[in-house]
Motif scaffolding. Structure first.
Motif, PDB file in Angstrom:
ATOM      1  N   PHE A   1       1.002  -1.453  -0.472  1.00 31.30           N
ATOM      2  CA  PHE A   1       0.014   0.126   0.218  1.00 31.30           C
ATOM      3  C   PHE A   1       0.892   1.525   0.512  1.00 31.30           C
ATOM      4  N   ASP A   2       1.909   1.399   0.263  1.00 34.41           N
ATOM      5  CA  ASP A   2       3.237   1.566   0.265  1.00 34.41           C
ATOM      6  C   ASP A   2       4.283   2.493  -0.936  1.00 34.41           C
ATOM      7  N   HIS A   3       3.658   1.655  -2.214  1.00 35.00           N
ATOM      8  CA  HIS A   3       4.785   1.960  -3.212  1.00 35.00           C
ATOM      9  C   HIS A   3       4.736   3.716  -3.830  1.00 35.00           C
ATOM     10  N   ALA A   4       3.900   4.328  -2.981  1.00 34.82           N
ATOM     11  CA  ALA A   4       4.327   5.302  -4.267  1.00 34.82           C
ATOM     12  C   ALA A   4       4.724   6.542  -3.384  1.00 34.82           C
TER      13      ALA A   4
ATOM     14  N   LEU B   1      12.483   8.096  -2.998  1.00 28.11           N
ATOM     15  CA  LEU B   1      13.796   7.542  -2.248  1.00 28.11           C
ATOM     16  C   LEU B   1      14.729   7.545  -3.465  1.00 28.11           C
ATOM     17  N   GLU B   2      15.868   7.780  -2.122  1.00 23.22           N
ATOM     18  CA  GLU B   2      16.997   7.689  -2.895  1.00 23.22           C
ATOM     19  C   GLU B   2      17.955   6.308  -2.533  1.00 23.22           C
ATOM     20  N   VAL B   3      17.180   5.081  -3.841  1.00 23.25           N
ATOM     21  CA  VAL B   3      17.551   4.054  -3.502  1.00 23.25           C
ATOM     22  C   VAL B   3      18.006   3.626  -5.121  1.00 23.25           C
ATOM     23  N   ALA B   4      18.437   2.167  -5.194  1.00 25.13           N
ATOM     24  CA  ALA B   4      19.333   1.748  -6.227  1.00 25.13           C
ATOM     25  C   ALA B   4      17.714   0.903  -7.183  1.00 25.13           C
ATOM     26  N   GLU B   5      17.144   0.441  -6.416  1.00 30.62           N
ATOM     27  CA  GLU B   5      16.167  -0.770  -6.979  1.00 30.62           C
ATOM     28  C   GLU B   5      15.798  -0.782  -5.602  1.00 30.62           C
ATOM     29  N   MET B   6      14.711  -0.640  -6.675  1.00 28.88           N
ATOM     30  CA  MET B   6      12.677  -0.862  -6.237  1.00 28.88           C
ATOM     31  C   MET B   6      11.829  -1.722  -6.265  1.00 28.88           C
ATOM     32  N   TYR B   7      11.367  -2.621  -5.368  1.00 32.13           N
ATOM     33  CA  TYR B   7      10.353  -3.949  -6.101  1.00 32.13           C
ATOM     34  C   TYR B   7       9.212  -3.974  -5.363  1.00 32.13           C
ATOM     35  N   VAL B   8       8.345  -4.412  -5.717  1.00 29.98           N
ATOM     36  CA  VAL B   8       7.059  -4.911  -4.945  1.00 29.98           C
ATOM     37  C   VAL B   8       6.576  -6.914  -5.944  1.00 29.98           C
TER      38      VAL B   8
ATOM     39  N   GLY C   1      -5.196  -5.136  -5.313  1.00 27.89           N
ATOM     40  CA  GLY C   1      -6.540  -4.617  -5.965  1.00 27.89           C
ATOM     41  C   GLY C   1      -5.462  -3.209  -6.897  1.00 27.89           C
ATOM     42  N   LEU C   2      -3.929  -3.074  -6.142  1.00 26.01           N
ATOM     43  CA  LEU C   2      -3.231  -2.143  -6.806  1.00 26.01           C
ATOM     44  C   LEU C   2      -2.763  -2.642  -7.875  1.00 26.01           C
ATOM     45  N   MET C   3      -2.111  -1.024  -8.619  1.00 26.31           N
ATOM     46  CA  MET C   3      -1.355  -0.955  -9.486  1.00 26.31           C
ATOM     47  C   MET C   3      -0.529  -0.067  -9.539  1.00 26.31           C
ATOM     48  N   LEU C   4       0.791   0.148 -10.045  1.00 27.89           N
ATOM     49  CA  LEU C   4       1.983   0.710  -9.824  1.00 27.89           C
ATOM     50  C   LEU C   4       2.009   1.447 -10.298  1.00 27.89           C
ATOM     51  N   LYS C   5       2.164   2.836 -10.181  1.00 26.48           N
ATOM     52  CA  LYS C   5       2.297   3.984 -10.629  1.00 26.48           C
ATOM     53  C   LYS C   5       3.972   4.521 -11.342  1.00 26.48           C
ATOM     54  N   SER C   6       4.675   4.026 -10.549  1.00 22.66           N
ATOM     55  CA  SER C   6       5.778   4.634 -11.124  1.00 22.66           C
ATOM     56  C   SER C   6       6.957   3.095 -12.133  1.00 22.66           C
TER      57      SER C   6
ATOM     58  N   ALA D   1      10.162   2.916 -12.169  1.00 25.78           N
ATOM     59  CA  ALA D   1      10.956   2.956 -11.606  1.00 25.78           C
ATOM     60  C   ALA D   1      10.119   1.461 -10.723  1.00 25.78           C
ATOM     61  N   ILE D   2       9.321   1.404 -10.356  1.00 26.47           N
ATOM     62  CA  ILE D   2       9.238   0.437  -8.907  1.00 26.47           C
ATOM     63  C   ILE D   2       8.767  -1.362 -10.235  1.00 26.47           C
ATOM     64  N   ARG D   3       9.238  -2.486  -9.595  1.00 29.21           N
ATOM     65  CA  ARG D   3       9.179  -3.282 -10.453  1.00 29.21           C
ATOM     66  C   ARG D   3       8.528  -4.374  -9.503  1.00 29.21           C
ATOM     67  N   LYS D   4       7.796  -4.771 -10.613  1.00 36.96           N
ATOM     68  CA  LYS D   4       6.994  -6.654  -9.777  1.00 36.96           C
ATOM     69  C   LYS D   4       7.721  -7.631 -10.082  1.00 36.96           C
ATOM     70  N   ILE D   5       7.884  -7.728  -8.838  1.00 31.54           N
ATOM     71  CA  ILE D   5       8.772  -9.528  -9.042  1.00 31.54           C
ATOM     72  C   ILE D   5       8.091 -10.699  -8.202  1.00 31.54           C
ATOM     73  N   SER D   6       8.409 -11.572  -8.586  1.00 36.17           N
ATOM     74  CA  SER D   6       7.925 -12.992  -9.025  1.00 36.17           C
ATOM     75  C   SER D   6       8.456 -13.159  -7.497  1.00 36.17           C
ATOM     76  N   VAL D   7       7.971 -14.236  -6.564  1.00 39.08           N
ATOM     77  CA  VAL D   7       9.065 -15.144  -5.255  1.00 39.08           C
ATOM     78  C   VAL D   7      10.289 -16.062  -5.842  1.00 39.08           C
ATOM     79  N   THR D   8      10.391 -16.049  -6.437  1.00 38.45           N
ATOM     80  CA  THR D   8      11.630 -16.790  -7.388  1.00 38.45           C
ATOM     81  C   THR D   8      12.362 -15.684  -7.622  1.00 38.45           C
ATOM     82  N   GLU D   9      12.151 -14.364  -7.809  1.00 36.04           N
ATOM     83  CA  GLU D   9      13.163 -13.278  -8.146  1.00 36.04           C
ATOM     84  C   GLU D   9      12.963 -12.700  -6.739  1.00 36.04           C
ATOM     85  N   TRP D  10      12.552 -12.682  -5.961  1.00 31.59           N
ATOM     86  CA  TRP D  10      12.120 -12.550  -4.705  1.00 31.59           C
ATOM     87  C   TRP D  10      13.786 -13.002  -4.066  1.00 31.59           C
ATOM     88  N   VAL D  11      13.522 -14.682  -4.036  1.00 33.68           N
ATOM     89  CA  VAL D  11      14.753 -15.902  -3.751  1.00 33.68           C
ATOM     90  C   VAL D  11      15.696 -14.778  -4.293  1.00 33.68           C
TER      91      VAL D  11
END
Length: 87
Positions: free
Chosen positions: A33-36, A41-48, A57-62, A64-74
């Protein structure tokens, strides 16, 4: 790179002072819910976690933020020098 994982709404804002430019942030569970806030923030990588975003039921507004799977999280966690979970 440090991977900062947040799982509750509001926690990212309370701990932003610990984030550094080369770090990565992953929002999971209700923290998506805090993805906005990531745009501020000044960080190198941002994921949800895609499944958590979609279940709420949310959609990314940026692009610069990448959606990842559980496998990508690992893979992201394995690549990080350190993982910190904030709640």
């Amino acid at each position: 790179m440090i991977l900062h994982q947040f799982n509750q709404s509001g926690v990212l804002d309370r701990h932003r002072q610990y984030l550094e430019a080369g770090d990565a942030i992953l929002l999971i569970e209700n923290a998506v819910f805090d993805h906005a806030l990531l745009d501020e923030l000044e960080v190198a990588e941002m994921y949800v976690l895609a499944t958590d975003l979609e279940r709420r039921g949310l959609m990314l507004k940026s692009q610069a933020i990448r959606k990842i799977s559980v496998t990508e999280w690992v893979a992201l966690a394995a690549r990080a020098q350190q993982c910190i979970s904030w709640s």
